[in-house]
Motif scaffolding. Structure first.
Motif, short mmCIF file in Angstrom:
data_model
loop_
_atom_site.label_atom_id
_atom_site.label_comp_id
_atom_site.label_asym_id
_atom_site.label_seq_id
_atom_site.Cartn_x
_atom_site.Cartn_y
_atom_site.Cartn_z
N ALA A 132 0.83 -1.21 0.00
CA ALA A 132 0.00 0.00 0.00
C ALA A 132 0.86 1.26 0.00
O ALA A 132 0.55 2.25 0.67
CB ALA A 132 -0.95 0.00 1.19
N GLY A 133 1.98 1.21 -0.74
CA GLY A 133 2.83 2.37 -0.87
C GLY A 133 3.75 2.62 0.31
O GLY A 133 4.43 3.65 0.36
N ARG A 134 3.81 1.68 1.27
CA ARG A 134 4.67 1.85 2.44
C ARG A 134 5.69 0.71 2.50
O ARG A 134 5.35 -0.45 2.25
CB ARG A 134 3.83 1.84 3.73
CG ARG A 134 2.82 2.97 3.83
CD ARG A 134 2.00 2.86 5.10
NE ARG A 134 1.25 1.61 5.15
CZ ARG A 134 0.47 1.25 6.15
NH1 ARG A 134 0.35 2.04 7.21
NH2 ARG A 134 -0.18 0.10 6.13
N TYR A 135 6.92 1.07 2.84
CA TYR A 135 7.95 0.04 3.01
C TYR A 135 7.73 -0.67 4.35
O TYR A 135 7.56 -0.03 5.39
CB TYR A 135 9.34 0.67 2.97
CG TYR A 135 9.76 1.11 1.58
CD1 TYR A 135 10.22 0.18 0.66
CD2 TYR A 135 9.68 2.44 1.20
CE1 TYR A 135 10.61 0.56 -0.62
CE2 TYR A 135 10.05 2.84 -0.08
CZ TYR A 135 10.51 1.90 -0.98
OH TYR A 135 10.88 2.29 -2.25
N ALA A 143 8.03 5.73 4.34
CA ALA A 143 8.14 6.30 3.00
C ALA A 143 9.54 6.12 2.42
O ALA A 143 9.74 6.31 1.21
CB ALA A 143 7.78 7.79 3.02
N GLN A 144 10.51 5.75 3.27
CA GLN A 144 11.90 5.61 2.83
C GLN A 144 12.24 4.14 2.60
O GLN A 144 11.92 3.29 3.41
CB GLN A 144 12.85 6.19 3.88
CG GLN A 144 12.69 7.68 4.11
CD GLN A 144 13.01 8.50 2.87
OE1 GLN A 144 13.96 8.21 2.14
NE2 GLN A 144 12.20 9.51 2.61
N ARG A 145 12.94 3.86 1.49
CA ARG A 145 13.39 2.50 1.22
C ARG A 145 14.41 2.10 2.28
O ARG A 145 15.37 2.85 2.52
CB ARG A 145 14.01 2.41 -0.17
CG ARG A 145 14.32 0.98 -0.60
CD ARG A 145 14.87 0.94 -2.00
NE ARG A 145 16.20 1.54 -2.08
CZ ARG A 145 16.96 1.49 -3.16
NH1 ARG A 145 16.53 0.90 -4.26
NH2 ARG A 145 18.15 2.06 -3.16
N PRO A 146 14.26 0.95 2.91
CA PRO A 146 15.14 0.60 4.03
C PRO A 146 16.57 0.25 3.65
O PRO A 146 17.50 0.55 4.39
CB PRO A 146 14.44 -0.59 4.69
CG PRO A 146 13.57 -1.17 3.62
CD PRO A 146 13.15 -0.02 2.77
N LEU A 147 16.76 -0.40 2.50
CA LEU A 147 18.11 -0.89 2.18
C LEU A 147 18.59 -0.44 0.81
O LEU A 147 17.81 -0.31 -0.13
CB LEU A 147 18.13 -2.42 2.23
CG LEU A 147 18.00 -3.09 3.59
CD1 LEU A 147 17.96 -4.60 3.43
CD2 LEU A 147 19.14 -2.68 4.52
N ALA A 148 19.90 -0.21 0.76
CA ALA A 148 20.54 0.01 -0.53
C ALA A 148 20.56 -1.31 -1.30
O ALA A 148 20.28 -2.38 -0.75
CB ALA A 148 21.96 0.53 -0.32
N SER A 149 20.89 -1.25 -2.57
CA SER A 149 20.88 -2.46 -3.40
C SER A 149 22.01 -3.40 -3.01
O SER A 149 22.99 -3.00 -2.36
CB SER A 149 21.00 -2.08 -4.87
OG SER A 149 22.31 -1.55 -5.13
#
Length: 336
Positions: A132-135, A143-149
């Motif tokens: 639903a648009g939430r990490y 709203a922020q992506r938790p991890l780098a690739s």
């Protein structure tokens, strides 16, 4: 003897007034019978709407909690699914690596290690899951992506691994990057919030937490071990084959423990899902009870309304008969 007489005009007006009143009742009863709703609630409650207002406010509160449970339930379900996917990604992997390293099966060990990066990439992807648009694993900062690739994580670790002189040195430097507060993982890899989701009100009496973030120790350990295996597979360090086997043996043991930790997290989420379901059932019972009380105030009894409507129709028909007979009276008829 005293007589009270009513003139023709007054009598006509009286009949018209009675007819108008009966037509109003007919319209009201017809509408109530059709809709099932009482038209004059004020008269029914004696002008006191406090009880009805309190009941409707209780329904609105229950509906708000119902929406909160639905939203939180979606998040719990999605988190449970992601944890299950993570467990599949590492399932039996630690056992396979530990077995291959202990048997000194070079080809088998290299084959298992070669899949480490793809598993790391999968793990990062699952921890970056959105619902639903939430990490899911960013805590309160959803709203922020938790991890780098996975590529970015490996790019940060390769220079570190290349300077390691032995097993102990490599383990120490990689551990520092992942676990030391303020070090590489927290500055370059984790981008979620610092607080977990907690005190989500799902009813008047209950609140639930979701104390899981991508920077939790269990996830750091899993990412650390998958990244370490990928580094070994790439020959990113100057370790000897025997040292590499020692590193991978430790990785295997760690991943076996991680799998158990993921199972424990899934169990905890399952308990929260159970509480959510129980509160939902209790709230449904309470809402049905309150809705019934509101219905008794606002709705009419269909049988009673139908009977009253039939009585009004009969009164109107009688009034029409009387009006017709009255209008036909003549003085000559009266004097005969």
């Amino acid at each position: 003897m005293n007589f009270t007489s009513v003139g023709d005009l007054a009598q006509n007006l009286m009949l018209r007034r009675q007819g108008a009143g009966l037509k109003t009742d007919l319209t009201r009863l017809t509408q109530e019978l059709t809709t099932g709703k009482r038209q004059d609630i004020s008269s029914h409650v004696g002008g006191d709407f406090s009880a009805l207002g309190s009941l409707k406010a209780a329904v609105r509160r229950l509906d708000a909690f119902s929406q909160a449970r639905a939203d939180f339930g979606i998040r719990l379900d999605a988190t449970q699914t992601s944890l299950g996917s993570l467990q599949v990604a590492v399932s039996n992997y630690g056992t396979d690596i530990l077995a291959a390293s202990s048997l000194e099966q070079r080809d088998g060990l290299e084959a298992h290690a070669a899949t480490a990066f793809s598993r790391l990439d999968q793990a990062v992807s699952y921890l970056n899951t959105q619902s639903a648009g939430r990490y899911l694993f960013s805590g309160t900062d959803s709203a922020q992506r938790p991890l780098a690739s996975a590529d970015d994580i490996m790019a940060a670790l390769r220079p570190i691994a290349s300077t390691a002189t032995d097993v102990s040195d490599l383990n120490s430097m990689i551990d520092d990057w992942f676990f030391t507060p303020g070090a590489g993982f927290e500055t370059a890899a984790y981008g979620g919030g610092s607080e977990v989701v907690k005190n989500v009100a799902i009813s008047e009496q209950r609140k639930l937490d979701l104390p899981i973030k991508a920077d939790d120790t269990v996830f750091r350990q899993m990412l650390r071990d998958l990244a370490m295996t990928a580094l070994v597979a790439e020959d990113a360090s100057v370790l000897s084959p025997s040292d590499e086997r020692a590193v991978l043996a430790q990785v295997g043991e760690n991943l076996i423990a991680v799998e158990d930790d993921l199972t424990a997290l899934q169990r905890d989420i399952g308990l929260s899902q159970g509480v959510l379901e129980q509160e939902g059932v209790a709230a449904d019972v309470e809402r049905n009870s309150i809705s019934l009380a509101v219905s008794e105030i606002e709705n009419v009894d269909q049988f009673e309304t139908a009977s009253a409507l039939e009585a009004v129709q009969y009164q109107i028909e009688t009034l029409y008969v009387l009006t017709a007979r009255t209008s036909q009276l003549r003085l000559t008829d009266f004097l005969r």
